[in-house]
Design an enzyme around this catalytic site. Structure first.
Site, mmCIF file in Angstrom:
data_model
loop_
_atom_site.group_PDB
_atom_site.id
_atom_site.type_symbol
_atom_site.label_atom_id
_atom_site.label_comp_id
_atom_site.label_asym_id
_atom_site.label_seq_id
_atom_site.Cartn_x
_atom_site.Cartn_y
_atom_site.Cartn_z
ATOM 1 N N CYS A 141 -16.232 67.002 21.755
ATOM 2 C CA CYS A 141 -16.649 68.064 22.660
ATOM 3 C C CYS A 141 -17.731 68.937 22.033
ATOM 4 C CB CYS A 141 -15.432 68.904 23.036
ATOM 5 S SG CYS A 141 -15.852 70.310 24.065
ATOM 6 N N CYS A 144 -17.429 72.630 22.728
ATOM 7 C CA CYS A 144 -16.423 73.354 21.951
ATOM 8 C C CYS A 144 -16.885 73.559 20.516
ATOM 9 C CB CYS A 144 -15.101 72.586 21.909
ATOM 10 S SG CYS A 144 -14.621 71.834 23.450
ATOM 11 N N ASP A 145 -17.523 72.549 19.920
ATOM 12 C CA ASP A 145 -17.736 72.559 18.471
ATOM 13 C C ASP A 145 -19.199 72.608 18.032
ATOM 14 O OD1 ASP A 145 -14.974 72.329 18.176
ATOM 15 O OD2 ASP A 145 -15.067 70.154 18.391
#
Ligand code: NAP
Length: 315
Positions: A141, A144-145
């Site tokens: 992701c 997300c990261d």
């Protein structure tokens, strides 16, 4: 004998999953007075909560952020009375007269009907070290990261729209993004591929696969080994992160003893969203291996609610 902490609920309609399919089913079912109860899994809101700009959902000419879209889906379903609870369904029993769902907090739900909208999960490469390094440099992701790899070098694996989207998003943070794809042809749509190709931060490494990700002992990724599929040669390459974007697996393991699945594990539906068990319906990515779009998932969620309403009124 039931444990003292067990709680039983009798319910008209239970919807498993809270992505576009599940929440659209909840909206229609709530408006049809079916009193739906949604068990939202993880991530709540499904895969769209892990994405950024959604440019192809009708009604948003300037695009919309995936998480914002899912909040709107949720609010709209709740406005008409859909009840949404957080929990994990750990077991189902579709053999008994009532359809039974068992939750991780020991709740047992006896439901007259069930809509399955559990979606699909990211596929992994199958390397031993990748699970050890999830969250430590290996990710599925970028949204997300990606932020953690500001001015660093990252690689994205895959040749589909997901890989292009992840790579483009990562260019906002990383100084260099390599897309590693195992062949020369792409599944990605032409428009996404062209966007990636014209981004100066992105470089393609084709006919290649990652065979090793190093170095788990330091709890961060330092380099990878890439094998060229054409000449068989392997080489090491420095990278700070590996983003895996190679497709998805349907979340159907709970249902495999009861429902007919295809060879890839997707739920087979007939006459709209009916499964082989009366009263159990499926919608969204869990039964759609072809289109897999938020809009098609939402459409099939609407169909599932209508199919359920007809089923319940005929009982
Ligand atoms: P996909 O289209 O199935 O592409 C998966 C890619 O990963 C393929 O290029 C495949 O290679 C590669 N791959 C699969 N297993 C691999 C492995 N073990 N090792 C190395 N490579 C592997 O999946 P997706 O990109 O997730 O897209 C799924 C659907 O969602 C598509 O319909 C797509 O259009 C849609 N989508 C749309 C958007 C958007 O419009 N913004 C964004 C994301 C996804 P091969 O080609 O060699 O099989």
């Amino acid at each position: 004998m039931s444990s003292s902490t067990e709680k039983s609920i009798t319910n008209n309609l239970t919807i498993i999953g809270s992505g576009p399919a599940g929440l659209t089913a909840a909206l229609y079912a709530a408006r049809g007075n079916l009193n739906p109860l949604v068990i939202e899994g993880f991530p709540p809101g499904g895969q769209l909560t892990l994405t950024t700009d959604v440019e192809n959902f009708p009604g948003f000419p300037d695009g919309v952020m995936g998480p914002d879209l899912m909040i709107k889906f949720r609010e709209q379903a709740e406005r008409f009375g859909a009840k949404i609870i957080t929990g994990e369904v750990t077991k189902v029993d579709f053999n008994s007269k009532k359809l039974q769902l068992f939750l991780d907090d020991n709740t047992i739900i006896d439901s007259s009907s069930v809509i399955i909208s559990t979606g699909a999960s990211a596929k992994m490469l199958g390397l031993q070290e990748e699970s050890e390094l999830i969250g430590k440099g290996v990710s599925t992701c970028a949204t997300c990261d990606g932020f953690f790899f500001k001015d660093q070098i990252v690689v994205v694996v895959g040749g589909g729209d997901s890989a292009m989207e992840e790579a483009l998003f990562l260019t906002k943070f990383a100084k260099k993004v390599f897309i590693i794809h195992r062949r020369e042809e792409f599944r990605a749509s032409q428009i996404m591929l062209e966007r990636a190709r014209s981004n100066t931060k992105i470089e393609f490494i084709l006919n290649s696969e990652i065979t090793q990700i190093n170095n788990p002992k330091e709890n961060k990724v330092t380099d990878i080994i890439i094998k060229n599929n054409k000449n068989g040669e392997s080489k090491s390459m420095s990278t700070d992160a590996v983003f895996i974007a190679i497709g998805h697996i349907p979340n159907t393991s709970l249902f495999k003893d009861f429902l007919n699945l295809n060879e890839n594990g997707y739920i087979l539906t007939d006459e709209g969203t009916k499964t082989n068990i009366p009263g159990v319906f499926a919608c969204g990515d869990v039964q759609d291996w072809e289109y897999r779009q938020a809009i098609t998932a939402a459409g099939s969620g609407c169909m599932a609610a209508i199919d359920t309403e007809r089923y319940l009124s005929n009982l």
